[in-house]
Write a protein that holds these residues in place. Sequence first.
Motif, mmCIF file in Angstrom:
data_model
loop_
_atom_site.group_PDB
_atom_site.id
_atom_site.type_symbol
_atom_site.label_atom_id
_atom_site.label_comp_id
_atom_site.label_asym_id
_atom_site.label_seq_id
_atom_site.Cartn_x
_atom_site.Cartn_y
_atom_site.Cartn_z
ATOM 1 N N UNK A 1 -15.190 -13.830 -47.685
ATOM 2 C CA UNK A 1 -13.876 -14.576 -47.881
ATOM 3 C C UNK A 1 -12.946 -13.667 -46.836
ATOM 4 N N UNK A 2 -13.095 -12.468 -46.690
ATOM 5 C CA UNK A 2 -12.172 -11.808 -45.694
ATOM 6 C C UNK A 2 -12.439 -12.548 -44.400
ATOM 7 N N UNK A 3 -13.554 -12.633 -43.820
ATOM 8 C CA UNK A 3 -13.939 -13.471 -42.513
ATOM 9 C C UNK A 3 -13.381 -14.451 -42.556
ATOM 10 N N UNK A 4 -13.468 -15.288 -43.551
ATOM 11 C CA UNK A 4 -12.821 -16.627 -43.374
ATOM 12 C C UNK A 4 -11.233 -16.602 -43.259
ATOM 13 N N UNK B 1 -17.425 -21.371 -37.034
ATOM 14 C CA UNK B 1 -17.887 -20.665 -35.321
ATOM 15 C C UNK B 1 -17.108 -19.448 -35.295
ATOM 16 N N UNK B 2 -17.871 -18.271 -35.539
ATOM 17 C CA UNK B 2 -17.344 -16.988 -35.804
ATOM 18 C C UNK B 2 -16.836 -16.410 -34.394
ATOM 19 N N UNK B 3 -15.711 -16.042 -34.317
ATOM 20 C CA UNK B 3 -15.063 -15.210 -33.210
ATOM 21 C C UNK B 3 -15.723 -13.825 -33.062
ATOM 22 N N UNK B 4 -16.364 -13.421 -32.012
ATOM 23 C CA UNK B 4 -16.891 -12.193 -32.123
ATOM 24 C C UNK B 4 -15.990 -10.800 -32.274
ATOM 25 N N UNK B 5 -14.978 -10.843 -31.399
ATOM 26 C CA UNK B 5 -13.786 -10.145 -31.401
ATOM 27 C C UNK B 5 -13.300 -9.511 -33.116
ATOM 28 N N UNK B 6 -13.033 -10.925 -33.661
ATOM 29 C CA UNK B 6 -12.469 -10.708 -35.003
ATOM 30 C C UNK B 6 -13.408 -10.347 -36.156
ATOM 31 N N UNK B 7 -14.906 -10.674 -35.835
ATOM 32 C CA UNK B 7 -15.821 -10.155 -36.667
ATOM 33 C C UNK B 7 -16.011 -8.663 -36.590
#
Length: 418
Positions: free
Chosen positions: A170-173, A394-400
């Motif tokens: 949920x935090x990642x979303x 579509x995960x952004x690597x920097x955000x993750x």
Amino acid sequence: VGTKEPSSKVTMVDVKGEGEEALDDTLAKPMLPKLGQESNNKKHMVTHAGKVLADSKQGDSTGKLAKGDITENKSAGGAKQVDGQFTGNREHQRQLGCRHLLAIFVLSSIITISCLFQIRTRYWGLYKTTSGANIEKHIIEKKMREQHSHPFSIISGGCSGSTAMMRFTRELLVAHGIRVFPVEHEMLKPAKNNYWNSALQKLTLNGEVLPSRKKWSMMYPYYDKVILEAMNQTILSAKENNKTLVFKSDPPYVLTKHKNAVANGLKEMGVRFAHFYRSNLLDLAVCNVRDCFGPGSKIGYPVFATNGTRTSICFQRRSSKVKVKAHIDTSILVKHLQRREGVLSKAINSLRPLTENGKSFTHEDLFAYEYTRDEDVFVQSRDVWINFLSFAIDIDKATLTTLMRKYQGTLTVKPHSD
């Protein structure tokens, strides 16, 4: 002063005062040649020996000339002429003015285009450096809202680390600009589904007297119909609020006799599934005993860490400050672990058609970075997270990476004796 009025009214003034005799002699002389006379018979000037001759429209050259005289032509439409030069040509002035305006317009256009080009170059450079991150983030957030608003569920059993999994997911979303619909994690359990009662009211179940929500079981004959209606209302409510529904599914709720009805019904509603599990079966067994979950009750029971006496605090220990340990019968532990390994392998194979990517992921691989500062481990965990949720966002690597840094190395591996 001599005066003569030809057709063009020419007045001559003798500034030297030579007298009438001088004027008569001048008038008696032959006419001067008409130098510079135009073919259109318009008024013109002929200059000779410092004298100015003014002609009429008909080309007459009569008039008195005197050295140093100044002649003014008063004919209709005539222009003032001083010392033989023209001034005040209106047509020429209009043309000149238009040229000036055109030149100003062209110059202004060039300056404007140049400024716009410099602004575009400057901000394009910023897009590639500092401000570009914010612009790119905005684009990613919009893309997430448009393409990944479908609901999805993470399948995991008890003591698999599902609480940490749901929290981080949920935090990642949210970090990607996706608003999450606020609901209980275990939506397939009647006691934790806020839409269960409204689903019961909508459905007519042969007029039977139904149990209360907290006493409902997934094995009840009408469970599949009621839970699908409740989930449908939940999904519709999430869409109306422009939010994404994320919930947990326990394997028994999608692998029992209702699996075809519940799992397929959820998929028809657009729900997507992913599966993860705890691969360390000893950790899983200890957790099951302490929480009083089904498999754990066959090999032991929870006890207070201070005196070793049995306790029934079970799952509530997670929100309590009381330290609880597991009392395990080691004589049957090995067989229990072997049996659980077989059950887990069967569940993985059964869930493969249901999951989007056909894969199952382990808690140990996903959260390994929380137990060390090693960068290689961090990168490995990050890659697993990207693969794990690739079906949903579509995960952004920097955000993750930024989110994972908050938890990197914050936990320590404890021995089972603790």
